[in-house]
Design a protein around this motif. Structure first.
Motif, PDB file in Angstrom:
ATOM      1  N   VAL A   1       0.916  -1.169  -0.032  1.00  0.00           N
ATOM      2  CA  VAL A   1       0.045   0.033  -0.154  1.00  0.00           C
ATOM      3  C   VAL A   1       0.630   1.176   0.522  1.00  0.00           C
ATOM      4  CG1 VAL A   1      -1.657   1.389   1.004  1.00  0.00           C
ATOM      5  CG2 VAL A   1      -1.439  -0.808   1.266  1.00  0.00           C
ATOM      6  N   MET A   2       0.923   1.916  -1.221  1.00  0.00           N
ATOM      7  CA  MET A   2       1.298   3.343  -1.012  1.00  0.00           C
ATOM      8  C   MET A   2       0.295   4.505  -0.572  1.00  0.00           C
ATOM      9  SD  MET A   2       4.261   5.541  -3.779  1.00  0.00           S
ATOM     10  CE  MET A   2       4.604   3.522  -3.454  1.00  0.00           C
TER      11      MET A   2
ATOM     12  N   SER B   1       9.112   5.972   4.504  1.00  0.00           N
ATOM     13  CA  SER B   1       8.880   6.971   3.011  1.00  0.00           C
ATOM     14  C   SER B   1       9.503   6.899   2.265  1.00  0.00           C
ATOM     15  CB  SER B   1       9.547   8.528   3.636  1.00  0.00           C
ATOM     16  OG  SER B   1       9.564   9.462   2.363  1.00  0.00           O
ATOM     17  N   PHE B   2       8.577   6.513   0.498  1.00  0.00           N
ATOM     18  CA  PHE B   2       8.939   5.975  -0.256  1.00  0.00           C
ATOM     19  C   PHE B   2       9.369   6.925  -1.262  1.00  0.00           C
ATOM     20  CE2 PHE B   2       8.367   5.082  -5.467  1.00  0.00           C
ATOM     21  CZ  PHE B   2       8.891   3.844  -4.976  1.00  0.00           C
ATOM     22  N   SER B   3       9.082   8.530  -1.188  1.00  0.00           N
ATOM     23  CA  SER B   3       9.304   9.451  -1.355  1.00  0.00           C
ATOM     24  C   SER B   3      11.247   9.833  -0.753  1.00  0.00           C
ATOM     25  CB  SER B   3       7.998  10.899  -1.123  1.00  0.00           C
ATOM     26  OG  SER B   3       7.035  10.808  -1.055  1.00  0.00           O
TER      27      SER B   3
ATOM     28  N   ALA C   1       5.089  10.259  -0.154  1.00  0.00           N
ATOM     29  CA  ALA C   1       4.248   8.562  -0.214  1.00  0.00           C
ATOM     30  C   ALA C   1       5.483   7.768   0.501  1.00  0.00           C
ATOM     31  CB  ALA C   1       4.766   7.888  -2.084  1.00  0.00           C
ATOM     32  N   ILE C   2       3.904   7.361   1.314  1.00  0.00           N
ATOM     33  CA  ILE C   2       4.707   6.694   2.223  1.00  0.00           C
ATOM     34  C   ILE C   2       3.929   5.154   1.670  1.00  0.00           C
ATOM     35  CG2 ILE C   2       4.432   5.581   4.615  1.00  0.00           C
ATOM     36  CD1 ILE C   2       3.321   9.336   4.399  1.00  0.00           C
TER      37      ILE C   2
ATOM     38  N   ILE D   1      -4.322   6.343  -3.132  1.00  0.00           N
ATOM     39  CA  ILE D   1      -4.134   4.765  -2.605  1.00  0.00           C
ATOM     40  C   ILE D   1      -3.249   4.485  -3.851  1.00  0.00           C
ATOM     41  CG2 ILE D   1      -6.499   3.535  -2.166  1.00  0.00           C
ATOM     42  CD1 ILE D   1      -4.033   3.995   0.408  1.00  0.00           C
ATOM     43  N   ASN D   2      -2.433   3.806  -3.250  1.00  0.00           N
ATOM     44  CA  ASN D   2      -1.608   2.651  -4.250  1.00  0.00           C
ATOM     45  C   ASN D   2      -1.450   1.406  -3.693  1.00  0.00           C
ATOM     46  OD1 ASN D   2      -0.040   1.178  -6.233  1.00  0.00           O
ATOM     47  ND2 ASN D   2       0.591   2.804  -6.739  1.00  0.00           N
TER      48      ASN D   2
END
Length: 184
Positions: free
Chosen positions: A16-17, A46-48, A63-64, A101-102
């Motif tokens: 989930v992102m 943190s994806f970002s 994005a998390i 949401i991803n």
């Protein structure tokens, strides 16, 4: 000629992102209502900040990423329909034509992590209904190993450590399932 057998159930994981915790809460409820309880959830990362800002605009902020492992193992032939369903969840939760949401479903077995995708590529296998699968990691020599196309966050030690724990849980479930099958 080899005998044809059904597939062995595998562990459902959903990556989930998100950027807004309110959307995470809604998505988590949808996922649990559909797939049952999860037995393990990764820490947020943190994806970002660590990998890419690619999703920030669409998600409405930094994005998390969080990964869920679901208690109930599933028939891997369901992966395409699960990806179609999670896409519908994304659409339900979208605002102003943007995903908030991803949701990326995948499967974990004793030897591989497979993720579903709507995008075709030379290393992806068509499943059904425009959904593809890719082996993202494979297990060998006591660890998860990357492939040339493995997503950068799946190459990180924290994600691989989390997936080692999911694998440990899965192997316990698999052992009980195989034992029950042989005694029944």
């Amino acid at each position: 000629m080899g005998a044809i057998h059904g597939f062995e159930d595998e562990k459902l994981i959903i990556c989930v992102m998100y950027s807004d915790p309110a959307f995470l809460e809604k998505a988590e409820k949808m996922l649990v209502d559909t797939f049952g309880p999860y037995d393990l959830v990764s820490g947020d990362y943190s994806f970002s900040d660590n990998f890419s800002e690619y999703y920030d605009d669409e998600l409405g902020g930094k994005a998390i990423r969080r990964i869920y492992s679901f208690e109930r193992c599933i028939d891997p032939s369901r992966l395409a329909s699960i990806k179609t369903l999670t896409n519908s969840f994304e659409e339900t939760l979208s605002e102003d034509g943007k995903r908030r949401i991803n949701l990326d479903p995948g499967l974990l077995s004793h030897g591989r992590v497979v993720l579903a995708s709507t995008k075709n590529s030379g290393f992806r296998i068509p499943l059904a209904g425009g959904i593809y699968a890719e082996i993202t990691l494979f297990y060998g020599q006591g660890r998860w190993n990357r492939l040339p196309w493995t997503y950068v966050d799946f190459q990180s030690e924290p994600v691989k450590d989390f997936l080692m724990e999911v694998r440990r849980i899965y192997l316990g479930q698999r052992k009980a399932w195989l034992k029950g099958k042989s005694s029944g």
